[in-house]
Design a protein around this motif. Structure first.
Motif, PDB file in Angstrom:
ATOM      1  N   PRO A  24       8.052  15.499 -15.962  1.00 17.35           N
ATOM      2  CA  PRO A  24       7.664  14.113 -16.235  1.00 17.35           C
ATOM      3  C   PRO A  24       6.414  14.008 -17.086  1.00 17.35           C
ATOM      4  O   PRO A  24       5.373  13.548 -16.636  1.00 17.35           O
ATOM      5  CB  PRO A  24       7.440  13.552 -14.826  1.00 17.35           C
ATOM      6  CG  PRO A  24       7.023  14.736 -14.008  1.00 17.35           C
ATOM      7  CD  PRO A  24       7.778  15.903 -14.570  1.00 17.35           C
TER       8      PRO A  24
ATOM      9  N   ALA B 262      10.782   7.063 -16.659  1.00 23.35           N
ATOM     10  CA  ALA B 262       9.839   6.029 -16.248  1.00 23.35           C
ATOM     11  C   ALA B 262      10.539   4.803 -15.679  1.00 23.35           C
ATOM     12  O   ALA B 262       9.897   3.926 -15.120  1.00 23.35           O
ATOM     13  CB  ALA B 262       8.973   5.622 -17.438  1.00 23.35           C
ATOM     14  N   CYS B 263      11.843   4.752 -15.835  1.00 24.84           N
ATOM     15  CA  CYS B 263      12.657   3.647 -15.319  1.00 24.84           C
ATOM     16  C   CYS B 263      12.136   2.299 -15.816  1.00 24.84           C
ATOM     17  O   CYS B 263      11.867   1.375 -15.046  1.00 24.84           O
ATOM     18  CB  CYS B 263      12.705   3.666 -13.789  1.00 24.84           C
ATOM     19  SG  CYS B 263      14.212   2.908 -13.135  1.00 24.84           S
ATOM     20  N   ALA B 264      12.005   2.218 -17.145  1.00 18.21           N
ATOM     21  CA  ALA B 264      11.451   1.000 -17.745  1.00 18.21           C
ATOM     22  C   ALA B 264      12.393  -0.188 -17.596  1.00 18.21           C
ATOM     23  O   ALA B 264      11.942  -1.330 -17.496  1.00 18.21           O
ATOM     24  CB  ALA B 264      11.161   1.260 -19.226  1.00 18.21           C
TER      25      ALA B 264
ATOM     26  N   ASN C  52       5.852  12.016 -19.436  1.00 20.06           N
ATOM     27  CA  ASN C  52       5.474  10.635 -19.770  1.00 20.06           C
ATOM     28  C   ASN C  52       5.332   9.792 -18.508  1.00 20.06           C
ATOM     29  O   ASN C  52       5.509   8.595 -18.537  1.00 20.06           O
ATOM     30  CB  ASN C  52       6.513  10.009 -20.707  1.00 20.06           C
ATOM     31  CG  ASN C  52       7.889   9.967 -20.067  1.00 20.06           C
ATOM     32  OD1 ASN C  52       8.106  10.608 -19.043  1.00 20.06           O
ATOM     33  ND2 ASN C  52       8.798   9.224 -20.682  1.00 20.06           N
ATOM     34  N   ALA C  53       5.023  10.426 -17.387  1.00 22.82           N
ATOM     35  CA  ALA C  53       4.899   9.704 -16.125  1.00 22.82           C
ATOM     36  C   ALA C  53       3.548  10.001 -15.503  1.00 22.82           C
ATOM     37  O   ALA C  53       3.433  10.508 -14.400  1.00 22.82           O
ATOM     38  CB  ALA C  53       6.036  10.090 -15.182  1.00 22.82           C
TER      39      ALA C  53
ATOM     40  N   CYS D 223      18.564   4.192 -14.405  1.00 20.86           N
ATOM     41  CA  CYS D 223      17.585   4.013 -15.476  1.00 20.86           C
ATOM     42  C   CYS D 223      17.915   4.969 -16.614  1.00 20.86           C
ATOM     43  O   CYS D 223      18.378   6.099 -16.391  1.00 20.86           O
ATOM     44  CB  CYS D 223      16.166   4.316 -14.981  1.00 20.86           C
ATOM     45  SG  CYS D 223      15.765   3.597 -13.377  1.00 20.86           S
TER      46      CYS D 223
ATOM     47  N   ASP E 192      15.647   6.253 -18.570  1.00 23.98           N
ATOM     48  CA  ASP E 192      14.521   7.161 -18.818  1.00 23.98           C
ATOM     49  C   ASP E 192      13.823   7.432 -17.496  1.00 23.98           C
ATOM     50  O   ASP E 192      13.992   6.705 -16.515  1.00 23.98           O
ATOM     51  CB  ASP E 192      13.553   6.554 -19.832  1.00 23.98           C
ATOM     52  CG  ASP E 192      13.001   5.229 -19.353  1.00 23.98           C
ATOM     53  OD1 ASP E 192      11.985   5.241 -18.643  1.00 23.98           O
ATOM     54  OD2 ASP E 192      13.607   4.173 -19.661  1.00 23.98           O
TER      55      ASP E 192
ATOM     56  N   ARG F 130      17.261   5.770  -9.322  1.00 23.98           N
ATOM     57  CA  ARG F 130      16.037   5.375  -8.626  1.00 23.98           C
ATOM     58  C   ARG F 130      16.387   4.678  -7.324  1.00 23.98           C
ATOM     59  O   ARG F 130      17.335   3.897  -7.268  1.00 23.98           O
ATOM     60  CB  ARG F 130      15.198   4.431  -9.500  1.00 23.98           C
ATOM     61  CG  ARG F 130      13.814   4.156  -8.906  1.00 23.98           C
ATOM     62  CD  ARG F 130      13.060   3.104  -9.712  1.00 23.98           C
ATOM     63  NE  ARG F 130      13.514   1.748  -9.411  1.00 23.98           N
ATOM     64  CZ  ARG F 130      12.901   0.656  -9.852  1.00 23.98           C
ATOM     65  NH1 ARG F 130      11.817   0.750 -10.607  1.00 23.98           N
ATOM     66  NH2 ARG F 130      13.382  -0.537  -9.563  1.00 23.98           N
TER      67      ARG F 130
ATOM     68  N   SER G  40       1.386   8.228 -14.183  1.00 26.02           N
ATOM     69  CA  SER G  40       1.008   7.531 -12.955  1.00 26.02           C
ATOM     70  C   SER G  40       1.881   7.922 -11.769  1.00 26.02           C
ATOM     71  O   SER G  40       1.698   7.421 -10.674  1.00 26.02           O
ATOM     72  CB  SER G  40       1.117   6.023 -13.157  1.00 26.02           C
ATOM     73  OG  SER G  40       2.450   5.655 -13.419  1.00 26.02           O
ATOM     74  N   LEU G  41       2.862   8.809 -11.980  1.00 23.59           N
ATOM     75  CA  LEU G  41       3.797   9.164 -10.913  1.00 23.59           C
ATOM     76  C   LEU G  41       3.311  10.385 -10.160  1.00 23.59           C
ATOM     77  O   LEU G  41       2.720  11.292 -10.728  1.00 23.59           O
ATOM     78  CB  LEU G  41       5.190   9.431 -11.499  1.00 23.59           C
ATOM     79  CG  LEU G  41       5.814   8.267 -12.261  1.00 23.59           C
ATOM     80  CD1 LEU G  41       7.182   8.685 -12.765  1.00 23.59           C
ATOM     81  CD2 LEU G  41       5.913   7.024 -11.414  1.00 23.59           C
TER      82      LEU G  41
ATOM     83  N   ALA H 217       6.724   6.547  -7.126  1.00 21.22           N
ATOM     84  CA  ALA H 217       5.664   5.694  -7.666  1.00 21.22           C
ATOM     85  C   ALA H 217       4.717   5.290  -6.559  1.00 21.22           C
ATOM     86  O   ALA H 217       4.163   4.217  -6.540  1.00 21.22           O
ATOM     87  CB  ALA H 217       6.281   4.453  -8.316  1.00 21.22           C
TER      88      ALA H 217
END
Length: 853
Positions: free
Chosen positions: A803, A512-514, A805-806, A508, A510, A543, A808-809, A819
């Motif tokens: 993290p 967040a592994c978008a 920007n994570a 990924c 980033d 990931r 929810s992680l 996750a």
């Protein structure tokens, strides 16, 4: 009014001897003499005449110099009165154009007692005078009959005409290619006292019903066919090169002889089966098999024998496959009573599932009806198989129908030797199979037996009752890269079951592994707990996805963990790239990313005992490519491949190709290549009309996708066989290729000076056709750059990622985030200090029980 043709008997030598005669093809005078019959040609009648000695066609008298002219003039016949074209002894060339017969009830009648004296011939084959397979005659009609003649494709075979050397025919080429003498489709065909001659693909039989009597056919590979049902009586199947493989199915060979000095097989893969009734096999030892190569397991037992002998009169030995350890599961021996069903009246008076129209090409109705042999069971047709059932789940319905449908007793009895399944009933047209096991999954037999003891086998895969997938007790967590790898740790209570977790590795851009890109997957129930890092991972997060599963559960929901930093170049153990194809991602991907594979076309992962690591990738579409992009500047370079072509003769491809760009049947192996711009160098090889057991090899320069030879050197070699090892290297301005195999002594060596470039990409392109038997499997592809190695990591190569920007992680520890809340119980917040992060990792690591290290 039908006419008679007055001709002296053609006698050249004695009457043909019995099956003990020395083997010799009938494209030359047989050692036992010409195949003279007791027929008096003066008694033969016809409606139209073909006579090559005529000065001109005489349409008013229905007399023609050529067969095409006569065929164009004749009307369709009827079942009661076929249109008969009498053909005088001669050689009739059909040059450059296939004779297509589409009118029903046409008979081609050789006016001779020696089938070798009336010859219908052409000499075109694939890439040898034809763009197709050079068909001499194609029949698509009902009621076609050929008698007392030879249909010959002399593309690759000489022909000696009996008694007149001026009529001899010389082959176009000694290199064997596809050259079809006859393709036949339609219904109610009869071939009596006929020779069918060629080498490769002699005949494609696609009829609904056909009858062959006293027919001689020769071929090397892929000949005969079978259609829906056909009967061959008193015929000979001859292998002029000593061995070969047919494509025979749905045929009853009755009192037939199979002449080969080596091995022979009936098909390249398990097919619809054949019946051998009182036949003779001259191949020595155990040279006869139903299937070429390793026979797939779990046959339906469609192959039947009755009193088949070898050349010495002993019971013939017919193995399942010609490769691997000998097994004998494909066929069974008919009883004397069961063998009675295999007579031409019983087989051909109707289609297997049709109403009888009482077609009687052998004129044997009265004989067989008098002995009650006109409605005997000769086949069981299964439905709903192969099947699979799970204990506690829905059952599978398997049906069986006997052929012929007119058999007075249509009853079926069902049985199984296994206690792992239960059958809903023991008699009836179908049965419901349910699972009844607590043991390991297995294949079991369900046997359908007809009233006369005839039987067929259905295979059912039965599994124990499935339970919920296991719950993770800890993890998944990713450890830091070490020794060029990164591993996932996880644990759960398997309750004695086998871990078969489905693990997928992705990269990924980033945290967040978008937009993840899969780079490795587990297969065949083998969890991929450790992933070997490659140059394409550098600069990306890694990931891992774990779907909990054991041997009696479906995969559970995926649980993820992601590395806490991007992979650095110093994390790589080596810049050598060598994928394990068991875990290769074959999803098409047309992007060109440095350090990653571009996958064009269809590729499938294949398992095989002789493949490197037990797996390889097979080209599944013509033009399929695997390309490795490398954007770093590289100097010297080496690639090492292991290849297993499905063509085992050395010819490699389904038909001849050329070195031309485009889709001509060939292959490229690239080195010092930039896939993005299609520029670099390649080894190009193709099947050639110069040999039936070798390919032509030449070194090429590729500029923007356009190939040009590096020099005039072309090497014809038969090296391209199973387990071909090929090494291609560039040192300075010198390109070399060396190859050998484990099958024979054939080798390959090529070299040429090149203009150096700084590309580091490579790949393969397969432009051959890809039906089973024609493609190629690559089980090793090792890329290396001598003198290039990653630098050593000193300390932490870069600060851990926080993290932010994570939201929810949750922290996974061991240098990762997940996750899912099933990993570490310590929540990672965006403002955690480095010390807190390290403490969390240590705590989680102490609970991880499954490690891929």
């Amino acid at each position: 009014m039908r006419k008679r043709f007055l001709v002296a008997l053609i006698v050249a030598g004695a009457l043909p001897a019995g099956f003990g005669s020395p083997a010799r093809a009938q494209d030359t005078t047989p050692a036992s003499g010409e195949p003279i019959t007791s027929l008096d040609p003066a008694t033969l009648t016809y409606d139209y005449l073909v006579d090559g000695s005529l000065a001109d066609d005489e349409p008013a008298k229905r007399r023609f110099k050529s067969l095409p002219a006569a065929y164009a003039a004749v009307p369709e016949g009827t079942a009661d009165r076929p249109t008969v074209i009498g053909i005088a002894p001669n050689v009739y060339l059909l040059p450059g154009a296939t004779l297509n017969i589409s009118k029903s009830y046409i008979t081609l009648l050789g006016l001779t007692n020696n089938r070798r004296a009336v010859v219908l011939a052409d000499n075109r084959g694939n890439a040898q005078g034809a763009s197709d397979n050079g068909y001499v005659i194609v029949v698509n009609a009902t009621g076609f009959t050929a008698m007392n003649l030879t249909i010959l494709n002399f593309c690759n075979v000489d022909y000696e005409y009996p008694g007149d050397p001026s009529k001899n025919l010389s082959k176009r080429s000694a290199v064997i290619t596809q050259a079809v003498a006859l393709q036949a489709s339609g219904d109610k065909h009869v071939y009596e006292n006929v020779a069918l001659l060629s080498r490769l693909d002699t005949m494609f039989l696609q009829t609904t019903r056909s009858y062959f009597k006293n027919v001689f056919i020769e071929g090397t590979d892929d000949f005969i066919g079978g259609g829906t049902v056909s009967a061959w009586e008193d015929s000979e199947i001859f292998f002029p090169t000593g061995s070969g493989v047919m494509s025979a199915g749905n045929i009853a060979f009755i009192n037939a002889k199979f002449t080969s000095s080596g091995g022979l097989q009936f098909s390249k893969s398990a097919g619809p089966g054949v019946a051998l009734i009182n036949c003779v096999m001259t191949a020595p030892g155990i040279g006869v098999a139903w299937v070429r190569g390793n026979a797939p397991p779990r046959p339906s037992q469609n192959y039947l024998t009755h009193r088949v002998k070898d050349g010495a009169g002993n019971p013939a030995v017919i193995a399942d496959g010609s490769g691997g350890a000998a097994t004998f599961d494909y066929s069974w021996e008919l009883s004397d009573q069961q063998a009675l069903a295999f007579n031409p009246w019983n087989l051909l008076r109707a289609t297997p599932t049709g109403i009888a129209d009482d077609w009687d090409p052998a004129g044997a109705r009265a004989t067989y009806e008098a002995t009650g042999q006109g409605s005997l069971i000769y086949k069981i047709i299964l439905s709903g198989t192969p099947a699979s059932v799970r204990t506690g789940g829905a059952g599978a319905t398997i049906g069986a129908t006997v052929a012929p449908v007119r058999a007075p007793d249509q009853s079926i009895t069902w049985s199984t030797p296994s206690s792992a399944i239960s059958l809903s009933r023991t008699t009836g047209p179908d049965v419901v199979v349910t699972g009844n096991t607590t043991g390991a999954p297995e294949y079991v037999q369900v046997i359908a037996t007809a009233a006369n003891g005839f039987h067929a086998t259905a295979w059912v895969y039965v599994e124990p009752a499935y339970v919920d997938p296991p719950m993770l007790a800890s993890g998944p967590t990713l450890g830091p890269p070490a020794d060029g790898k990164i591993a996932v740790d996880y644990s759960y209570d398997l309750a004695g079951h086998e871990d078969q977790s489905v693990i997928t590795w992705s990269i990924c851009g980033d945290a967040a592994c978008a937009s993840p890109r899969d780079v490795a997957v587990s297969r065949d129930g083998l969890p991929l707990a450790s992933y070997t890092l490659t140059p394409g991972d550098v600069g990306n997060f890694v990931r891992v996805s774990v779907q909990p599963k054991h041997n009696i559960s479906e995969p559970g929901p995926a649980v993820f963990a992601i590395s806490d930093r991007v992979i650095a170049a110093c994390d790589l153990g080596s810049f050598t790239v060598s994928p394990n194809f068991r875990n290769f991602v074959t999803t098409q991907n047309q992007s060109y990313v440095s350090g990653l594979w571009t996958v064009l076309g269809t590729w499938t992962v294949e398992a095989g005992a002789t493949l490197i690591n037990g797996y390889g990738v097979r080209a599944g579409t013509q033009g399929a490519q695997l390309l490795y992009q490398e954007d770093a500047k590289r100097g010297d370079m080496q690639i090492a491949l292991t290849m297993t072509p499905e063509k085992t003769s050395g010819a490699g491809f389904g038909s001849p190709g050329s070195s031309a760009d485009g889709t001509s049947q060939k292959s490229d192996i690239y080195i010092k290549y930039d896939p993005r711009t299609k520029t670099g160098y390649s080894l190009r090889y193709w099947r050639t009309t110069a040999s039936a057991a070798a390919c032509m090899y030449q070194l090429f320069r590729i500029d923007n996708g356009v190939g040009s030879p590096l020099n005039d050197t072309q090497v014809l070699s038969g090296v391209f066989r199973p387990d071909t090892e090929l090494v291609m290297k560039v040192v300075g301005d010198h390109l070399t290729v060396e190859a050998h195999n484990s099958t024979n002594a054939e080798t390959l060596f090529l070299e040429a000076p090149i203009t150096p470039n700084d590309f580091g990409g490579t790949g393969v392109a397969w432009y051959g056709t890809v039906p089973r038997g024609n493609s190629n499997v690559y089980s090793r592809f090792e890329i290396s750059y001598p003198g290039v190695a990653p630098e050593m990591c000193v300390g932490n190569p870069q600060p851990p990622l926080h993290p932010t920007n994570a939201a929810s992680l949750r922290g996974g520890g061991c240098g990762c985030v997940t996750a899912d809340g099933l990993g570490s119980r310590h929540a990672l917040l965006g403002a955690l200090l480095l010390l807190g992060s390290l403490a969390a990792r240590r705590g989680a690591r102490s609970r991880c029980k499954r490690s891929g290290g």
